[in-house]
Design an enzyme around this catalytic site. Structure first.
Site, PDB file in Angstrom:
ATOM      1  N   ARG A  29      43.300  39.225  38.981  1.00  0.00           N
ATOM      2  CA  ARG A  29      44.529  39.675  38.247  1.00  0.00           C
ATOM      3  C   ARG A  29      45.373  40.500  39.377  1.00  0.00           C
ATOM      4  O   ARG A  29      44.951  41.660  39.743  1.00  0.00           O
ATOM      5  CB  ARG A  29      44.388  40.346  37.054  1.00  0.00           C
ATOM      6  CG  ARG A  29      43.699  39.388  36.217  1.00  0.00           C
ATOM      7  CD  ARG A  29      43.624  39.931  34.690  1.00  0.00           C
ATOM      8  NE  ARG A  29      42.462  39.570  33.876  1.00  0.00           N
ATOM      9  CZ  ARG A  29      42.584  38.493  33.467  1.00  0.00           C
ATOM     10  NH1 ARG A  29      43.784  37.684  33.383  1.00  0.00           N
ATOM     11  NH2 ARG A  29      41.473  37.798  32.582  1.00  0.00           N
ATOM     12  N   ASP A  30      46.934  40.211  39.539  1.00  0.00           N
ATOM     13  CA  ASP A  30      47.585  40.961  39.962  1.00  0.00           C
ATOM     14  C   ASP A  30      47.758  42.291  39.443  1.00  0.00           C
ATOM     15  O   ASP A  30      47.784  42.452  38.343  1.00  0.00           O
ATOM     16  CB  ASP A  30      49.075  40.140  40.285  1.00  0.00           C
ATOM     17  CG  ASP A  30      49.941  40.883  41.306  1.00  0.00           C
ATOM     18  OD1 ASP A  30      50.057  40.331  42.128  1.00  0.00           O
ATOM     19  OD2 ASP A  30      50.426  41.953  41.053  1.00  0.00           O
ATOM     20  N   ILE A  31      47.826  43.618  40.259  1.00  0.00           N
ATOM     21  CA  ILE A  31      47.829  44.785  39.752  1.00  0.00           C
ATOM     22  C   ILE A  31      49.014  45.198  39.147  1.00  0.00           C
ATOM     23  O   ILE A  31      49.464  45.900  38.238  1.00  0.00           O
ATOM     24  CB  ILE A  31      47.343  45.788  40.854  1.00  0.00           C
ATOM     25  CG1 ILE A  31      46.852  46.883  40.328  1.00  0.00           C
ATOM     26  CG2 ILE A  31      48.732  46.190  41.969  1.00  0.00           C
ATOM     27  CD1 ILE A  31      46.265  47.915  41.347  1.00  0.00           C
ATOM     28  N   ASN A  87      54.422  33.479  48.901  1.00  0.00           N
ATOM     29  CA  ASN A  87      55.431  34.133  49.958  1.00  0.00           C
ATOM     30  C   ASN A  87      55.112  34.097  50.937  1.00  0.00           C
ATOM     31  O   ASN A  87      53.958  34.551  51.593  1.00  0.00           O
ATOM     32  CB  ASN A  87      55.525  35.643  49.132  1.00  0.00           C
ATOM     33  CG  ASN A  87      56.299  35.616  47.808  1.00  0.00           C
ATOM     34  OD1 ASN A  87      56.855  34.950  47.609  1.00  0.00           O
ATOM     35  ND2 ASN A  87      55.613  36.681  46.916  1.00  0.00           N
ATOM     36  N   VAL A  96      51.512  41.567  51.489  1.00  0.00           N
ATOM     37  CA  VAL A  96      49.900  41.561  51.878  1.00  0.00           C
ATOM     38  C   VAL A  96      49.872  40.238  52.750  1.00  0.00           C
ATOM     39  O   VAL A  96      49.973  39.357  52.313  1.00  0.00           O
ATOM     40  CB  VAL A  96      48.828  41.701  50.685  1.00  0.00           C
ATOM     41  CG1 VAL A  96      47.593  41.569  51.201  1.00  0.00           C
ATOM     42  CG2 VAL A  96      49.011  42.677  49.608  1.00  0.00           C
ATOM     43  N   HIS A 100      47.865  34.262  50.243  1.00  0.00           N
ATOM     44  CA  HIS A 100      47.709  33.992  48.930  1.00  0.00           C
ATOM     45  C   HIS A 100      48.591  33.190  48.036  1.00  0.00           C
ATOM     46  O   HIS A 100      49.786  32.962  48.640  1.00  0.00           O
ATOM     47  CB  HIS A 100      47.453  35.258  48.391  1.00  0.00           C
ATOM     48  CG  HIS A 100      48.488  36.450  48.423  1.00  0.00           C
ATOM     49  ND1 HIS A 100      48.649  36.855  49.850  1.00  0.00           N
ATOM     50  CD2 HIS A 100      49.487  36.722  47.770  1.00  0.00           C
ATOM     51  CE1 HIS A 100      49.951  37.797  49.588  1.00  0.00           C
ATOM     52  NE2 HIS A 100      50.476  37.514  48.429  1.00  0.00           N
ATOM     53  N   HIS A 102      50.108  33.248  44.288  1.00  0.00           N
ATOM     54  CA  HIS A 102      50.251  33.596  42.738  1.00  0.00           C
ATOM     55  C   HIS A 102      50.260  32.454  41.693  1.00  0.00           C
ATOM     56  O   HIS A 102      50.877  31.424  42.028  1.00  0.00           O
ATOM     57  CB  HIS A 102      51.761  34.016  42.835  1.00  0.00           C
ATOM     58  CG  HIS A 102      51.877  35.474  43.978  1.00  0.00           C
ATOM     59  ND1 HIS A 102      51.803  36.816  43.331  1.00  0.00           N
ATOM     60  CD2 HIS A 102      51.943  35.327  45.205  1.00  0.00           C
ATOM     61  CE1 HIS A 102      52.049  37.492  44.257  1.00  0.00           C
ATOM     62  NE2 HIS A 102      52.316  36.616  45.473  1.00  0.00           N
TER      63      HIS A 102
HETATM   64  P1  AMP Z   1      53.129  39.228  48.074  1.00  0.00           P
HETATM   65  O1  AMP Z   1      54.225  39.962  47.815  1.00  0.00           O
HETATM   66  O2  AMP Z   1      53.233  37.818  47.891  1.00  0.00           O
HETATM   67  O3  AMP Z   1      52.507  39.709  49.266  1.00  0.00           O
HETATM   68  O4  AMP Z   1      51.724  39.513  47.081  1.00  0.00           O
HETATM   69  C1  AMP Z   1      51.056  40.813  46.955  1.00  0.00           C
HETATM   70  C2  AMP Z   1      50.586  40.945  45.638  1.00  0.00           C
HETATM   71  O5  AMP Z   1      49.344  41.767  45.710  1.00  0.00           O
HETATM   72  C3  AMP Z   1      51.799  41.731  44.851  1.00  0.00           C
HETATM   73  O6  AMP Z   1      52.053  41.062  43.747  1.00  0.00           O
HETATM   74  C4  AMP Z   1      51.105  42.882  44.342  1.00  0.00           C
HETATM   75  O7  AMP Z   1      51.224  43.368  43.118  1.00  0.00           O
HETATM   76  C5  AMP Z   1      49.601  42.609  44.601  1.00  0.00           C
HETATM   77  N1  AMP Z   1      48.642  43.743  44.709  1.00  0.00           N
HETATM   78  C6  AMP Z   1      48.816  44.857  45.374  1.00  0.00           C
HETATM   79  N2  AMP Z   1      47.593  45.815  45.341  1.00  0.00           N
HETATM   80  C7  AMP Z   1      46.936  44.960  44.668  1.00  0.00           C
HETATM   81  C8  AMP Z   1      45.240  45.345  44.094  1.00  0.00           C
HETATM   82  N3  AMP Z   1      44.917  46.439  44.454  1.00  0.00           N
HETATM   83  N4  AMP Z   1      44.826  44.406  43.193  1.00  0.00           N
HETATM   84  C9  AMP Z   1      45.515  43.412  42.636  1.00  0.00           C
HETATM   85  N5  AMP Z   1      46.696  42.982  43.101  1.00  0.00           N
HETATM   86  C10 AMP Z   1      47.363  43.840  43.921  1.00  0.00           C
END
Ligand code: AMP
Length: 116
Positions: A29-31, A87, A96, A100, A102
Site C-alpha cells: 500500500r502507498d504510504i 510515472n 522513487v 513501479h 500505481h
Molecule cells: P512516484 O511518485 O510515481 O515515484 O511514486 C512513489 C510513491 O511512493 C508515492 O506515491 C509515495 O507516496 C510512495 N511512497 C513513498 N514512501 C513510501 C513508503 N515508505 N511506503 C509506501 N509507499 C511509499
C-alpha cells in the site's frame, strides 16, 4: 541491487503494508494514498524508470499490469474499475527511481494528465 526505498522494502529493511509478493514482484500500500485503494506494484528486477526497461524485458512491466489486474479481481473491484499509472521522470513527478506501477481504485477517479 540498487538502494532505493523500494529496494529496502523488498529486502525487508523498512516496513510496508505488503499485500502480494511472488518471485518477480512485490505489491504494497502507498504510504500517501491518492484513492481509497492505492497499491504499488514493484518488480524485483532493477530498473530506475520505465525508460530503462529494454524491449526484451517487456515481461517485467507486463507482470506488474497483470498482477494489478489479478489483485483487483481478488479484491472484488475489477468490475467497478481502477486505474494504473506509471510515472516516468521529472515531468510525471516520479520520486522513487525503481520502476513501479500505481493501482488506484475504490471511488470514481478524476480525469488525469493535465499540465500545471
Ligand atoms: P512516484 O511518485 O510515481 O515515484 O511514486 C512513489 C510513491 O511512493 C508515492 O506515491 C509515495 O507516496 C510512495 N511512497 C513513498 N514512501 C513510501 C513508503 N515508505 N511506503 C509506501 N509507499 C511509499
Amino acid at each position: 541491487m540498487s538502494d532505493t526505498l523500494f529496494h529496502k522494502i523488498i529486502r525487508r529493511e523498512i516496513p510496508a503494508d505488503i499485500v502480494y509478493e511472488d518471485e518477480h514482484l512485490i505489491a504494497f500500500r502507498d504510504i500517501a494514498p491518492q484513492a481509497p485503494v492505492h497499491v504499488l506494484f514493484v518488480p524485483k528486477a532493477d530498473f530506475a524508470t520505465l525508460d530503462d526497461v529494454p524491449e526484451e524485458q517487456a515481461l517485467v512491466v507486463g507482470r506488474l499490469a497483470t498482477a494489478a489486474a489479478a489483485y483487483a479481481r481478488r479484491q472484488g473491484f475489477a468490475g467497478d474499475g481502477y486505474r494504473v499509472v506509471m510515472n516516468c521522470n521529472r515531468d510525471a513527478g516520479q520520486t522513487v527511481f525503481q520502476v513501479h506501477l500505481h493501482l488506484l481504485a475504490g471511488a470514481p477517479l478524476g480525469r488525469f494528465g493535465t499540465a500545471g
